[in-house]
Design a protein around this motif. Structure first.
Motif, PDB file in Angstrom:
ATOM      1  N   ARG B  93       0.814  -1.216   0.000  1.00  0.00           N
ATOM      2  CA  ARG B  93       0.000   0.000   0.000  1.00  0.00           C
ATOM      3  C   ARG B  93       0.846   1.263   0.000  1.00  0.00           C
ATOM      4  O   ARG B  93       0.318   2.353   0.145  1.00  0.00           O
ATOM      5  N   THR B  94       2.154   1.149  -0.117  1.00  0.00           N
ATOM      6  CA  THR B  94       3.013   2.325   0.038  1.00  0.00           C
ATOM      7  C   THR B  94       3.531   2.836  -1.305  1.00  0.00           C
ATOM      8  O   THR B  94       4.035   2.060  -2.119  1.00  0.00           O
ATOM      9  N   ILE B  95       3.403   4.155  -1.509  1.00  0.00           N
ATOM     10  CA  ILE B  95       4.014   4.824  -2.658  1.00  0.00           C
ATOM     11  C   ILE B  95       5.239   5.581  -2.152  1.00  0.00           C
ATOM     12  O   ILE B  95       5.145   6.373  -1.210  1.00  0.00           O
ATOM     13  N   PRO B 142       9.024  -3.386   3.523  1.00  0.00           N
ATOM     14  CA  PRO B 142       7.796  -4.146   3.286  1.00  0.00           C
ATOM     15  C   PRO B 142       6.621  -3.206   3.021  1.00  0.00           C
ATOM     16  O   PRO B 142       6.531  -2.151   3.634  1.00  0.00           O
ATOM     17  N   GLY B 143       5.783  -3.582   2.100  1.00  0.00           N
ATOM     18  CA  GLY B 143       4.596  -2.778   1.824  1.00  0.00           C
ATOM     19  C   GLY B 143       4.737  -1.840   0.646  1.00  0.00           C
ATOM     20  O   GLY B 143       3.759  -1.242   0.209  1.00  0.00           O
ATOM     21  N   ALA B 144       5.960  -1.698   0.108  1.00  0.00           N
ATOM     22  CA  ALA B 144       6.146  -0.779  -1.017  1.00  0.00           C
ATOM     23  C   ALA B 144       5.471  -1.339  -2.267  1.00  0.00           C
ATOM     24  O   ALA B 144       5.682  -2.498  -2.628  1.00  0.00           O
ATOM     25  N   ALA B 145       4.643  -0.530  -2.908  1.00  0.00           N
ATOM     26  CA  ALA B 145       3.961  -0.950  -4.127  1.00  0.00           C
ATOM     27  C   ALA B 145       4.551  -0.267  -5.351  1.00  0.00           C
ATOM     28  O   ALA B 145       4.654  -0.872  -6.417  1.00  0.00           O
ATOM     29  N   ALA B 146       4.920   1.016  -5.207  1.00  0.00           N
ATOM     30  CA  ALA B 146       5.366   1.772  -6.377  1.00  0.00           C
ATOM     31  C   ALA B 146       6.312   2.885  -5.963  1.00  0.00           C
ATOM     32  O   ALA B 146       6.236   3.407  -4.843  1.00  0.00           O
ATOM     33  N   GLY B 171      13.114  -6.693 -10.856  1.00  0.00           N
ATOM     34  CA  GLY B 171      12.861  -7.952 -10.187  1.00  0.00           C
ATOM     35  C   GLY B 171      12.259  -7.823  -8.803  1.00  0.00           C
ATOM     36  O   GLY B 171      11.982  -8.819  -8.149  1.00  0.00           O
ATOM     37  N   SER B 172      12.049  -6.574  -8.327  1.00  0.00           N
ATOM     38  CA  SER B 172      11.559  -6.376  -6.960  1.00  0.00           C
ATOM     39  C   SER B 172      10.041  -6.482  -6.876  1.00  0.00           C
ATOM     40  O   SER B 172       9.478  -6.607  -5.791  1.00  0.00           O
ATOM     41  N   GLY B 173       9.362  -6.346  -8.028  1.00  0.00           N
ATOM     42  CA  GLY B 173       7.905  -6.331  -8.004  1.00  0.00           C
ATOM     43  C   GLY B 173       7.338  -4.962  -7.668  1.00  0.00           C
ATOM     44  O   GLY B 173       6.120  -4.781  -7.636  1.00  0.00           O
ATOM     45  N   VAL B 174       8.211  -3.988  -7.392  1.00  0.00           N
ATOM     46  CA  VAL B 174       7.755  -2.619  -7.116  1.00  0.00           C
ATOM     47  C   VAL B 174       7.692  -1.860  -8.446  1.00  0.00           C
ATOM     48  O   VAL B 174       8.663  -1.844  -9.202  1.00  0.00           O
TER      49      VAL B 174
END
Lengths: 83, 383
Positions: B93-95, B142-146, B171-174
């Motif tokens: 949920r974190t930008i 943890p929690g980083a989305a973008a 490769g991080s998925g962020v």
């Protein structure tokens, strides 16, 4: 907000209601009223003063000491006269 | 000779864009979703514009959606990258964003936070550049989305370390959300992004066209109610003549982009040097080298920025300001504040495509007197 802005100001300049760039003009005009090494403070409610007082201190080679609040809650910005 | 020196805020439509728009008015008025002849003709124009835009931006056609403005593209880019993370069970949920992003990005981030999301703001140095390592450290939490990062800053021109951030995120998925709204048309399009926003205004296109590009497989879902147009990313029947104009304008601008950028770069170098040499108590801001080619900002001590703009405008020079000394804007520029720069007495110059050397020289001749006039009125002489 910086919790400890150094020693008590020798001079407090009331800039309430004065829009930028007037607070730093007031500070520039009156900084010489305090001895070198003493503190002058600006009480200013203009939002730009929060950034312009430190920038002024940097450009004029004085030391910006931080922000506290005047008794009425108005932001107070303290500068040490260095020359 | 007067000069319009606020191209970053808006430019006259490129002649190629105007011609393309007029031509597309005849065939591009119908709903491109309809199967009749008029609909198919509109669809052909839209498809061609999309192909052209994709090639210009280094993307696939199906990655490109047209929006109603650059601001809307930024809103959708940011909110869409976390829209799928809005469920209470999704930990992402974190930008992460820099302190000097465009206000459209910051407003979208604020909306995300108001809806229960999180944001981490990364400060910048005195040149307005964010530290790639600090961005990546926050993105690894943890929690980083973008990560939302501009290619270059809209007020001072400083470029951001996009390549380093992109490499670190691989490769991080962020997701990497890139604001290219100031960059496209002035330099190479950013290569590495999950989501990219662009604004036709930055290449002398119409104001009502933004571009939202979403890489295939990128984590993005529309934050808006569902709609069939533009791959479901931007609702409503697109304005095809304007979109055709935007695509044509970018083609035309990119054809001469390198030569124009070289000229702009030299003129801005000239302005930076001349302002520092001829205006007392001035700070020329932003990175002198790694910057947008056509833009520069400086702040003058003991100057009311709006008053300086008024005097320059009366002399025929249009510039903009990040100052807030007038009643119209109560908050000073968050970019200048984050840099620790003087916010009052601020002037931004951004060069249009057809600027003449003489216009710049005449502006530089007028500027010191205009600054002195404002200072004199304020009683600032000798301070």
């Amino acid at each position: 907000m910086t919790p400890a802005p150094g020693p008590a100001p020798a001079l407090v300049i009331d800039c309430r209601g004065r829009r930028c760039p007037l607070p730093i003009l007031d500070l520039a005009r009156r900084i010489a009223e305090v001895p070198i090494g003493s503190v002058a403070a600006v009480d200013a409610d203009d939002a730009a003063a929060r950034y312009d007082v430190p920038a002024w201190a940097r450009m004029r080679s004085h030391a910006y000491l931080g922000e506290t609040a005047a008794p009425d809650g108005t932001p107070r910005y303290a500068v040490r006269r260095d020359h | 000779m007067p000069a319009y020196l606020d191209a970053a805020s808006g430019s006259p439509l490129h002649p190629v864009a105007l011609a393309a728009m007029n031509a597309a008015r005849d065939d591009g008025w119908a709903d491109p979703g309809r199967l009749h002849g008029a609909g198919r003709r509109a669809r052909l124009l839209l498809d061609a514009a999309r192909e052209s835009m994709a090639e210009s931006l280094g993307a696939r056609a199906d990655e490109i959606s047209f929006t109603g403005s650059g601001t809307q593209a930024l809103h959708l880019a940011v909110l869409g990258s976390v829209a799928s993370a809005r469920g209470p069970l999704d930990p992402r949920r974190t930008i992460v964003h820099s302190a000097v992003e465009h206000s459209a990005v910051l407003h979208a981030v604020a909306a995300h936070v108001a809806a229960g999301g999180h944001a981490v703001e990364i400060g910048v140095d005195s040149l307005a550049r964010v530290d790639a390592m600090a961005v990546l450290a926050a993105a690894q939490a943890p929690g980083a989305a973008a990560v939302a990062l501009q290619a270059a800053n809209h007020e001072v021109g400083t470029t951001q370390p996009l390549a380093s951030v992109a490499a670190g995120l691989e490769g991080s998925g962020v997701s990497l959300v890139v604001d290219a709204t100031q960059t496209i048309g002035h330099g190479a399009a950013p290569e590495h992004w999950s989501v990219l926003a662009a604004d036709a205004r930055s290449w002398s296109g119409p104001a009502g066209v933004g571009i939202l590009a979403v890489r295939s497989g990128a984590r993005w879902s529309s934050p808006l109610p569902g709609d069939d147009y533009e791959y479901g990313r931007s609702p409503g029947v697109p304005d095809i003549p304007q979109i055709v104009a935007a695509a044509a304008s970018l083609r035309a601008v990119q054809a001469t982009q390198d030569a124009v950028a070289r000229r702009h770069r030299a003129l801005i170098d000239r302005i930076r040097a001349a302002v520092a040499a001829t205006v007392p108590d001035v700070e020329v801001l932003g990175d002198p080298l790694d910057r947008l080619p056509h833009l520069v900002t400086f702040s003058c001590l003991y100057v009311d920025g709006e008053e300086l703009l008024r005097i320059l405008d009366a002399r025929g020079y249009a510039v903009s300001s990040g100052s807030s000394c007038a009643a119209s804007t109560l908050v000073p520029s968050h970019v200048l504040a984050a840099m620790g720069a003087l916010t009052s007495g601020n002037v931004r110059i951004s060069l249009p495509l057809d600027i003449a050397d003489e216009q710049v020289e005449e502006f530089l001749a007028v500027l010191p007197g205009a600054v002195a006039t404002v200072r004199q009125a304020l009683g600032a002489a000798g301070l």
